[in-house]
Every structure is written in structure tokens, then in C-alpha cells.
Scaffold this motif. Structure first.
Motif, PDB file in Angstrom:
ATOM      1  N   PHE A 201       0.845  -1.190   0.000  1.00  0.00           N
ATOM      2  CA  PHE A 201       0.000   0.000   0.000  1.00  0.00           C
ATOM      3  C   PHE A 201       0.880   1.239   0.000  1.00  0.00           C
ATOM      4  O   PHE A 201       1.972   1.236   0.584  1.00  0.00           O
ATOM      5  CB  PHE A 201      -0.895   0.048   1.247  1.00  0.00           C
ATOM      6  N   THR A 202       0.389   2.290  -0.606  1.00  0.00           N
ATOM      7  CA  THR A 202       1.059   3.576  -0.434  1.00  0.00           C
ATOM      8  C   THR A 202       0.575   4.164   0.892  1.00  0.00           C
ATOM      9  O   THR A 202      -0.505   3.802   1.388  1.00  0.00           O
ATOM     10  CB  THR A 202       0.728   4.550  -1.576  1.00  0.00           C
ATOM     11  N   TYR A 203       1.355   5.092   1.434  1.00  0.00           N
ATOM     12  CA  TYR A 203       0.948   5.716   2.692  1.00  0.00           C
ATOM     13  C   TYR A 203      -0.318   6.541   2.498  1.00  0.00           C
ATOM     14  O   TYR A 203      -1.151   6.651   3.402  1.00  0.00           O
ATOM     15  CB  TYR A 203       2.085   6.574   3.240  1.00  0.00           C
ATOM     16  N   GLY A 204      -0.466   7.088   1.295  1.00  0.00           N
ATOM     17  CA  GLY A 204      -1.681   7.841   1.000  1.00  0.00           C
ATOM     18  C   GLY A 204      -2.914   6.962   1.032  1.00  0.00           C
ATOM     19  O   GLY A 204      -3.975   7.370   1.518  1.00  0.00           O
ATOM     20  N   GLU A 205      -2.786   5.738   0.515  1.00  0.00           N
ATOM     21  CA  GLU A 205      -3.909   4.801   0.539  1.00  0.00           C
ATOM     22  C   GLU A 205      -4.282   4.429   1.966  1.00  0.00           C
ATOM     23  O   GLU A 205      -5.469   4.353   2.318  1.00  0.00           O
ATOM     24  CB  GLU A 205      -3.551   3.538  -0.250  1.00  0.00           C
ATOM     25  N   ILE A 206      -3.277   4.190   2.799  1.00  0.00           N
ATOM     26  CA  ILE A 206      -3.543   3.831   4.193  1.00  0.00           C
ATOM     27  C   ILE A 206      -4.240   4.976   4.912  1.00  0.00           C
ATOM     28  O   ILE A 206      -5.219   4.772   5.644  1.00  0.00           O
ATOM     29  CB  ILE A 206      -2.229   3.455   4.914  1.00  0.00           C
ATOM     30  N   GLN A 207      -3.750   6.195   4.694  1.00  0.00           N
ATOM     31  CA  GLN A 207      -4.357   7.353   5.337  1.00  0.00           C
ATOM     32  C   GLN A 207      -5.816   7.506   4.921  1.00  0.00           C
ATOM     33  O   GLN A 207      -6.697   7.751   5.758  1.00  0.00           O
ATOM     34  CB  GLN A 207      -3.580   8.620   4.978  1.00  0.00           C
ATOM     35  N   LYS A 208      -6.084   7.328   3.636  1.00  0.00           N
ATOM     36  CA  LYS A 208      -7.453   7.468   3.131  1.00  0.00           C
ATOM     37  C   LYS A 208      -8.366   6.377   3.665  1.00  0.00           C
ATOM     38  O   LYS A 208      -9.495   6.653   4.101  1.00  0.00           O
ATOM     39  CB  LYS A 208      -7.433   7.442   1.602  1.00  0.00           C
ATOM     40  N   LEU A 209      -7.898   5.139   3.651  1.00  0.00           N
ATOM     41  CA  LEU A 209      -8.727   4.016   4.085  1.00  0.00           C
ATOM     42  C   LEU A 209      -8.995   4.035   5.587  1.00  0.00           C
ATOM     43  O   LEU A 209     -10.030   3.528   6.041  1.00  0.00           O
ATOM     44  CB  LEU A 209      -8.062   2.695   3.685  1.00  0.00           C
TER      45      LEU A 209
END
Length: 337
Positions: A201-209
Motif C-alpha cells: 500500500f502507499t501511505y496515502g492509501e492507508i491514510q485514506k482508508l
């Protein structure tokens, strides 16, 4: 004396003809079991099931009870499952339905199932009867049987495979209501299909999810700065090796919250720094390694299958995973609906 001999010969001939007529059926029964998928096995018992896109009024259709249970079982268990593993799972399904019915006013069932038509398309017309009858027999050979804890229907969770041990409900859920859902050693699960998986995962994806339970609001400085590898820390595991607590920046959450947000295969996971996804050389991904498939509570279907192959009965399988419960075999469905 001669007349007696002729009569005997006639009786023998008639008996021989009867054997020729019945033998194919007998052989079929021993090979495939009695065909119980038809309507000639007695008066069928129907239940009301909510089915999306059905033509019935209010999206509710009447489904034969055995067909409904067999359809749920076929949805969850592969066609090559062992007989005793199928029977164990049939009891868990029935018990959970009975448990749900206790607090249900309209008595409309909502568990997804595969109809006979759907299964016929999946298996093909030639193989359908043989395969389908295996599921029906598992249902009928455990007929009127449920798992009880005291005077109540037990909670009967299950999962595909554990991380080597099943989880304790007391640890995972913070309640002593289900003492029979406890840690069980399942070393054979480590050989299960897709037991270990690595997801990136990208960190952006984790933050969004994970935004729903992050402390940072969408418009503040920390949220704009994003999540980094240093912001991801596992702070506590339970006794079965599943993440019970972790930190994302300043936010503390459970492993199950994180698992659900990212749709991870398991709540037993670890982090490792990933690679750069862009051309700037900056590492902006994280690798998450998971072990097991499912929440890890209750019965491991993989270990249940291995126990069945070793000759364990469905009673022994259920006793292992739900110690302290008992099988009650005199439940009458008509009293519940």
C-alpha cells in the motif's frame, strides 16, 4: 414333488428379476447416497428468505429448508471437503441461524446461499446431482442438531485458516460471554492455501482508508502531511499472534479495525518498508505480511478438514473448537419459525 420344484423355480426366477430391477438403485445409493434433492422425500419444510432481485413481493421468497442450508454450505465449503468437516460446518450454520431467530420478529432469513440452479451452472448438469447430494446429506445427517452452551444457542464463528492458533473471544472482543471460543492450537493451518500473503500500500492509501478512525481531521496540518513508516507501529499482540493494538501517528486502534479498513486477509500481520512507487526515489509504500485467512475466531475450516481426513467425527471436531458446548439433537425447526 415335481410341482414343488416348478414352483420353487418360478419363485427363484421372480426373485432374480426383482434383484435385477433393484440392484442398480442399490449400487447407486451406496456410491452416491440417496437422492434427497427431489420432492419425494416427504413434505418439505419452507422458510422465508430475503433475496435481492427476486420477483417475489418485498424481496422475500420461500425456500425449502434443506436446500437453503445446503446452499449456504456449498457457498462456504469446497466440493471436495470431507464428509465429517461438511457435517461440522452444517451444524455451525444451523446453530447460527437458530441463534439469530431468537431475536427476530419477522423470521425472514438473510444469509446468502447458492440456489440449485446456480450450483447446477457451476458444476454442470452431469455432476450436479452427485456433488449436491454430498451437501444435502451433511445437512440431513445432522438434522435437528445444534450446538448449545447451557440453555442458549452457542455463538459459532469460523474462518478459513488461523495463524497457527485460533483466537480467544475474551481477548479479541473484550467479553467473557463466549468462554468456549478460546485459543486452540492449529499448526496444520500453516500449510493452508494462501496462508501467507504480502500486500503493498502507499501511505496515502492507508491514510485514506483509515480516515474514519484517525484522530487527525481531513483539513488539519497532520492529515495534510500524510502517514509515514514511522507512524505505523504494532504495540500489542494477543496470545494467538494477532494484532490487538497498533498506532497510526497519534491514533491508537485495534488490529481488527486496521484489517477491516484495508480489507486484509487476516488480523495477524506485520509491516516492512516498501519501495518508491514514483521516479523520485522516495520510499512511499509499505509491505504488509499477513498470516491466516479470516478473523481467527472459532473453527478453522482448514484444520477441521485435516481432522476429518484423520478420521475424526464431526462431534469430535466441534468438541475441539468449542470446548464446553454440547450437541443437542432434538431441535424442531417448526418450533423456531
Amino acid at each position: 414333488m415335481r410341482r414343488y420344484t416348478v414352483e420353487q423355480k418360478l419363485k427363484s426366477a421372480v426373485a432374480f428379476l426383482i434383484i435385477l430391477t433393484v440392484l442398480p438403485y442399490v449400487v447407486s445409493v451406496f456410491a452416491n447416497g440417496v437422492d434427497v434433492s427431489g420432492d419425494d422425500s416427504g413434505t418439505p419444510f419452507y422458510v422465508r428468505v430475503r433475496i435481492p432481485d427476486t420477483e417475489e413481493a418485498d424481496g422475500v421468497a420461500e425456500v425449502e429448508w434443506t436446500e437453503y442450508l445446503a446452499g449456504i454450505l456449498a457457498k462456504e465449503m469446497p466440493q471436495d471437503s470431507g464428509k465429517e468437516a461438511l457435517k461440522a460446518q452444517a451444524v455451525l450454520i444451523r446453530t447460527q441461524i437458530y441463534r439469530n431467530l431468537d431475536g427476530m420478529e419477522d423470521k425472514i432469513l438473510t444469509e446468502d446461499y447458492l440456489s440449485k440452479e446456480e450450483l447446477r451452472k457451476r458444476w454442470g448438469a452431469e455432476e450436479f446431482e452427485k456433488i449436491y447430494n454430498r451437501y444435502v446429506r451433511a445437512v440431513e445427517e445432522t438434522d435437528d442438531t445444534a450446538l448449545m452452551y447451557g440453555d442458549t444457542y452457542a455463538w459459532t464463528p469460523f474462518h478459513q485458516s488461523s495463524a497457527g492458533k485460533t483466537r480467544s473471544a475474551a481477548e479479541a472482543m473484550g467479553t467473557d460471554e463466549y468462554p468456549y471460543v478460546a485459543v486452540r492450537e492449529c499448526p496444520l493451518d500453516m500449510e493452508a492455501d494462501d496462508e501467507i500473503q504480502v500486500l503493498t500500500f502507499t501511505y496515502g492509501e492507508i491514510q485514506k482508508l483509515c480516515r474514519d478512525f484517525l484522530v487527525a481531521a481531513p483539513d488539519n496540518e497532520q492529515a495534510e502531511a500524510g502517514v509515514s513508516f514511522e507512524d505505523l507501529e504494532i504495540t500489542k499482540y494477543d496470545s494467538a499472534g494477532y494484532v490487538s493494538e497498533m498506532r497510526i501517528g497519534e491514533t491508537i486502534c485495534t488490529g481488527d479495525q486496521f484489517r477491516d479498513a484495508l480489507s486484509l486477509p487476516s488480523g495477524a500481520f506485520s509491516f516492512s518498508e516498501g519501495e518508491a512507487s514514483g521516479g523520485d526515489g522516495v520510499k512511499d509504500t509499505v509491505k504488509i505480511t499477513t498470516t491466516g485467512k479470516g478473523h481467527g475466531l472459532g473453527m478453522s475450516l482448514w484444520t477441521a478438514e485435516q481432522m476429518a481426513e484423520e478420521g475424526k467425527t464431526y462431534e469430535e471436531i466441534l468438541s475441539f473448537f468449542f470446548e464446553g458446548t454440547e450437541l443437542r439433537k432434538d431441535i424442531q425447526e417448526t418450533e423456531l419459525f
